[in-house]
Write an enzyme that holds these catalytic residues in place. Sequence first.
Site, mmCIF file in Angstrom:
data_model
loop_
_atom_site.group_PDB
_atom_site.id
_atom_site.type_symbol
_atom_site.label_atom_id
_atom_site.label_comp_id
_atom_site.label_asym_id
_atom_site.label_seq_id
_atom_site.Cartn_x
_atom_site.Cartn_y
_atom_site.Cartn_z
ATOM 1 N N GLY A 288 0.816 -1.212 0.000
ATOM 2 C CA GLY A 288 0.000 0.000 0.000
ATOM 3 C C GLY A 288 0.843 1.251 0.000
ATOM 4 O O GLY A 288 0.353 2.337 0.310
ATOM 5 N N GLY B 246 2.878 -4.063 -5.257
ATOM 6 C CA GLY B 246 2.602 -4.157 -6.694
ATOM 7 C C GLY B 246 2.839 -2.791 -7.308
ATOM 8 O O GLY B 246 3.802 -2.569 -8.041
ATOM 9 N N TYR C 155 -11.198 5.200 -10.416
ATOM 10 C CA TYR C 155 -10.674 5.654 -9.103
ATOM 11 C C TYR C 155 -10.482 7.168 -9.030
ATOM 12 O O TYR C 155 -9.915 7.658 -8.046
ATOM 13 C CB TYR C 155 -9.288 5.040 -8.852
ATOM 14 C CG TYR C 155 -9.209 3.542 -8.781
ATOM 15 C CD1 TYR C 155 -9.946 2.825 -7.846
ATOM 16 C CD2 TYR C 155 -8.349 2.835 -9.610
ATOM 17 C CE1 TYR C 155 -9.841 1.442 -7.770
ATOM 18 C CE2 TYR C 155 -8.231 1.455 -9.540
ATOM 19 C CZ TYR C 155 -8.986 0.773 -8.616
ATOM 20 O OH TYR C 155 -8.873 -0.590 -8.539
ATOM 21 N N CYS D 174 -17.872 5.276 -26.319
ATOM 22 C CA CYS D 174 -19.180 5.940 -26.382
ATOM 23 C C CYS D 174 -19.775 6.170 -25.000
ATOM 24 O O CYS D 174 -20.896 5.749 -24.710
ATOM 25 C CB CYS D 174 -20.111 5.136 -27.260
ATOM 26 S SG CYS D 174 -19.610 5.208 -28.968
ATOM 27 N N GLU D 175 -19.016 6.714 -24.144
ATOM 28 C CA GLU D 175 -19.495 7.288 -22.891
ATOM 29 C C GLU D 175 -18.346 8.146 -22.369
ATOM 30 O O GLU D 175 -17.275 8.167 -22.964
ATOM 31 C CB GLU D 175 -19.895 6.218 -21.882
ATOM 32 C CG GLU D 175 -18.831 5.237 -21.510
ATOM 33 C CD GLU D 175 -19.406 4.113 -20.665
ATOM 34 O OE1 GLU D 175 -19.324 4.234 -19.444
ATOM 35 O OE2 GLU D 175 -19.923 3.137 -21.213
ATOM 36 N N TYR E 26 -2.070 -1.678 -12.566
ATOM 37 C CA TYR E 26 -3.530 -1.671 -12.685
ATOM 38 C C TYR E 26 -4.000 -0.907 -13.917
ATOM 39 O O TYR E 26 -5.023 -0.222 -13.874
ATOM 40 C CB TYR E 26 -4.179 -1.120 -11.412
ATOM 41 C CG TYR E 26 -3.736 -1.871 -10.193
ATOM 42 C CD1 TYR E 26 -4.233 -3.141 -9.914
ATOM 43 C CD2 TYR E 26 -2.769 -1.344 -9.341
ATOM 44 C CE1 TYR E 26 -3.793 -3.863 -8.832
ATOM 45 C CE2 TYR E 26 -2.316 -2.066 -8.245
ATOM 46 C CZ TYR E 26 -2.841 -3.322 -7.992
ATOM 47 O OH TYR E 26 -2.400 -4.037 -6.918
#
Lengths: 417, 201
Positions: free
Chosen positions: A227, A270, A311, A337-338, A365
């Site tokens: 983290g 990670g 996020y 398309c958004e 990620y």
Amino acid sequence: MQIENQMYKLTGGVDPLALCEKYACPLYVYDSAIMKRQYERMVNAFKVKNLKINYACKALSNINVIQYFNSLGAGLDTVSIQEVETGIKAGFEPQEIIYTPNCVSFAEIAEAVEAGVKINIDNISILEQFGQTYPNVPVCVRINPHIMAGGSSKISVGHIDSKFGISFHQVPHVKRIVEATGLKVEGLHMHTGSDILDSGVFLQGAEILFNIAREFKDLDYIDFGSGFKVPYKEGGVCTDIEDLGEKISTRFNNFCQEYGKDLTLMFEPGKFLVSEAGYFFVKVNVIKQTTANVFAGIDSGLNHLIRPMFYDSYHHIVNVSKPMGKTRIYTVVGYICETDTFGVNRKIAEIHEGDILGMHNAGAYCQTMSSNYNSRYRPAEVLVHEGKDYLIRKRETLNDLWRNQVETQLFSKVAAE
Amino acid sequence: MKHTINFLKIKLAVLFFAFLFFQSCPNGKAVKTISSIDQKYLYTMDGKKIKLPAEKDTTTTTFILVRHAEKGVNGKDPDLTPDGLQRADDLAEILKQIEVSHVFSTDYIRTKDTARPTAVDKGLPLDIYNPSNQNSLLGHMVMDPDYKNVLLVGHSNSIPAALNHLLATSVYENIDHEEYDNIYFVRTSDGEKTKLISLKY
């Protein structure tokens, strides 16, 4: 990526524009020198007799990256049986792999036992089944320390409402299962969340784990998860890993003396290892000026890099084609398309249609969370290692999109008789 | 004119032999061969003694770093050759007079067999370490007063890496594949400059 002679360069002087020309955009590029730098920072920071850094491959699971961390001496942190299989295929010894699933079937855990990897259990029900089925297989227990930490609620996983881990209040129950089944608890684990800046959180968690550790006499390791925050903005703040290393090492070494055994200190980073190593290069399809905004529309979208939308993550964006141009304000958007906005009101060197933009911190990620949404191909991946570039994942083709679809012919248009 | 040519020839010959001499002596210094060591001195085969840097206080740690001895060619984890086994015994003999607190080896037959005679002689366990994470271990030993005189047996790449880490430099390159006779003494003390003595054995 540094500017040299007015152009961006990767480690070893590799030209990102040449990579984009060779492999085409959109393109993920990973710089192994940065992965190594980050790995060595951790090894240097934690001064203990036995240290194990398990690379959390969910961040970036390309087999070449996994093999690279194996070559550096890391272990592997996995969350699915598929990651376990990939780790073994990559050359890891099974005992170098720790499997930390949550809410998976017992059948999948049985597969991991068969594979011979370390098992980390995060709920009482599974622990009971495990103890009855495999009393001779040592386990690690994932503890939820009830600490609220992390960059956002989506990436904070150690608080009281989190689904992860066994509450530290349930340790007496864990002990009863261990005593009843004869299980050996070889490790304790906690993971409080991502983007943690405050070393105090780790120390607080460490004290909780040490208190629990006193109750288990057969421990070989304590895993503090990870983290650690990395900088996403230029000059952004990050976890002071050296300061944290000093504090945790002192406390851990004292605990080992008290416990009477040299335990292994484990971490499972990670993002810390790969985030800064990755770049995502995209081409600008259109510049669109509206009454309120100047949009730079790129040949990618949330299908390739979803973190800004999922996020609210910040990814620094630069104009790789013309880094020295006059700075202007742009909103960088995708072609899906958004709404898929990568950055709002960003100061970027003047962009022209056809320019290559580079997004920073695209190692963790990003590719692993990509999809084929809108029936788009996922990009190629390239590893830059010791001044050379290596294709480590091909760009998908139409056949990749169709590969597992079963055409039944039920509704195919029949020629009129 | 003739004298000048002869003088030039002599000069060139002197320069040539000087070149050969310095080629065999890294850093331009003759590397001596050790016969033994105690808490204060290193004794060389030619009868000289070299004073070790003074132990400052409890924070002083002396690392004795060697690459494994001569290895065979069988497989990925080869044994030591007879010469290698002899060198391992010689190492234990050299370290006879010094109080060794810990013996570390990587988890390979050739390193463990190099370290074992010393560990047996001192009645110490053979501690296994991972060379990939050795900086963490070295940092720990520098800080922990329990580590006084530590023998660390590693490899042609990990021993120079350990020297670079302890001495905060990057000048030490991989040891040549045929070179098994280097022994390095590194003494660290809190607040003091880390000191190195390189010898042969």
